[in-house]
Design a protein around this motif. Structure first.
Motif, PDB file in Angstrom:
ATOM      1  N   SER A  83      23.932  18.762  92.611  1.00 19.14           N
ATOM      2  CA  SER A  83      23.814  19.947  93.473  1.00 19.14           C
ATOM      3  C   SER A  83      24.890  20.997  93.207  1.00 19.14           C
ATOM      4  N   SER A 128      29.617  15.198 106.611  1.00 16.56           N
ATOM      5  CA  SER A 128      28.264  15.665 106.873  1.00 16.56           C
ATOM      6  C   SER A 128      28.063  15.951 108.361  1.00 16.56           C
ATOM      7  N   LYS A 138      30.458  21.365  98.726  1.00 22.00           N
ATOM      8  CA  LYS A 138      29.743  22.617  98.505  1.00 22.00           C
ATOM      9  C   LYS A 138      30.760  23.718  98.229  1.00 22.00           C
ATOM     10  N   MET A 223      27.167  26.515 100.252  1.00 26.15           N
ATOM     11  CA  MET A 223      26.010  26.391  99.385  1.00 26.15           C
ATOM     12  C   MET A 223      26.399  25.665  98.099  1.00 26.15           C
ATOM     13  N   GLY A 224      25.421  24.986  97.492  1.00 24.14           N
ATOM     14  CA  GLY A 224      25.641  24.364  96.202  1.00 24.14           C
ATOM     15  C   GLY A 224      25.467  25.371  95.086  1.00 24.14           C
ATOM     16  N   SER A 230      19.860  22.159  95.893  1.00 26.84           N
ATOM     17  CA  SER A 230      20.987  21.825  96.755  1.00 26.84           C
ATOM     18  C   SER A 230      20.577  21.884  98.221  1.00 26.84           C
ATOM     19  N   ASP A 232      22.034  22.366 101.549  1.00 25.05           N
ATOM     20  CA  ASP A 232      23.302  22.902 102.033  1.00 25.05           C
ATOM     21  C   ASP A 232      23.104  23.564 103.386  1.00 25.05           C
ATOM     22  N   SER A 233      23.883  24.578 103.707  1.00 29.09           N
ATOM     23  CA  SER A 233      23.785  25.197 105.030  1.00 29.09           C
ATOM     24  C   SER A 233      22.438  25.854 105.277  1.00 29.09           C
TER      25      SER A 233
END
Length: 271
Positions: A83, A128, A138, A223-224, A230, A232-233
């Motif tokens: 990712s 996480s 990330k 973000m990846g 990815s 991510d957020s």
């Protein structure tokens, strides 16, 4: 157009929560050392529990060093997914600076001393938001108070109304790990004057429901770098400040037997 489902998105989960285990072991050895010292002062001859306590308590100095180092200074992690390509690859072992974003209480993670905060463009590790026993890595894209927008059509990120610059689009031909997707495009993205490489996938339609928002205080948007692969957020939401573990500093080892020589070239890569 290709379709990506959420099962293909990589969370870059890093490791089991060893901190709690080491903390528990530290408490056990500390208690044992205390029992040994107490009994030694009261009697010249140790009983069975005294001898056991002496043996267990002997590990106290070692665990104290390990616990202090992992809790307040640096901690190693292994990257298990793609990712964060092309910044990080499956099999990278990274060193995370836990002091960059504040001295935190072990296990409970409340900040004791402020030493800094994440900046846009930082590569950071955090627990996480869905399972705090899992660590995720990330790139920081938006800070508290920022308006962040993601346009799935042109795969651009906008911060406070301005697009993050993406240039030099070309077919990715770099280092591939064992689970690298194909058909990737490599771009140079710039955040606050600092550039890094990132990837998008040609012909991929997005499952992301996220469009835009203002990041509230005490939270970050990550973000990846492998944007289309990815989680991510855009998927799991914002990252609370208390979940942040530290700033990723460097690759100190890479291990994948299928690409041993290529992996050696990554040792010493700074992030």
């Amino acid at each position: 157009m290709g379709q990506v489902d959420f099962g293909q998105l990589h969370f870059a989960q890093l490791h089991f929560d060893y901190e709690a285990v080491i903390f528990l072991a530290f408490l056990v050895t500390l208690l044992s050392w205390g029992v040994y010292q107490f009994q030694k002062r009261r009697t010249k001859k140790l009983n069975k529990w005294g001898r056991v306590s002496a043996q267990v308590g002997a590990y106290l100095p070692v665990l104290l060093v390990v616990f202090s180092f992992r809790s307040f200074a640096f901690e190693p992690f292994r990257i298990p997914s793609s990712s964060m390509m092309p910044t990080l690859y499956t099999g990278d072992f990274i060193l995370v600076d836990k002091f960059s974003y504040g001295l935190k209480m072990p296990v409970f993670h409340n900040t004791l001393i402020e030493t800094g905060s994440p900046k846009r463009g930082d590569v950071f590790v955090f627990r996480s938001v869905e399972d705090p026993s899992i660590d995720v890595i990330k790139r920081v894209v938006a800070l508290p108070g920022d308006h962040v927008k993601y346009d799935a059509r042109d795969k651009m990120v906008y911060i406070n109304g301005e697009a993050l610059s993406q240039t030099e689009t070309k077919a990715y031909q770099g280092f591939l790990d064992d689970i690298s997707p194909t058909g990737l495009l490599e771009k140079t993205e710039t955040i606050d004057g600092e550039s890094h490489q990132m990837l998008t996938a040609n012909g991929i339609s997005h499952p992301f429901q996220f469009t835009e928002m203002v990041v509230p205080q005490g939270h970050y948007f990550g973000m990846g770098d492998n944007r289309d692969y990815s989680a991510d957020s855009r998927v799991f939401g914002l990252i609370p400040e208390q979940n942040i573990v530290g700033k990723a500093r460097m690759v100190w080892m890479h291990w994948r037997p299928s690409a041993f020589v290529e992996g050696l070239k990554r040792v010493g890569t700074f992030l």
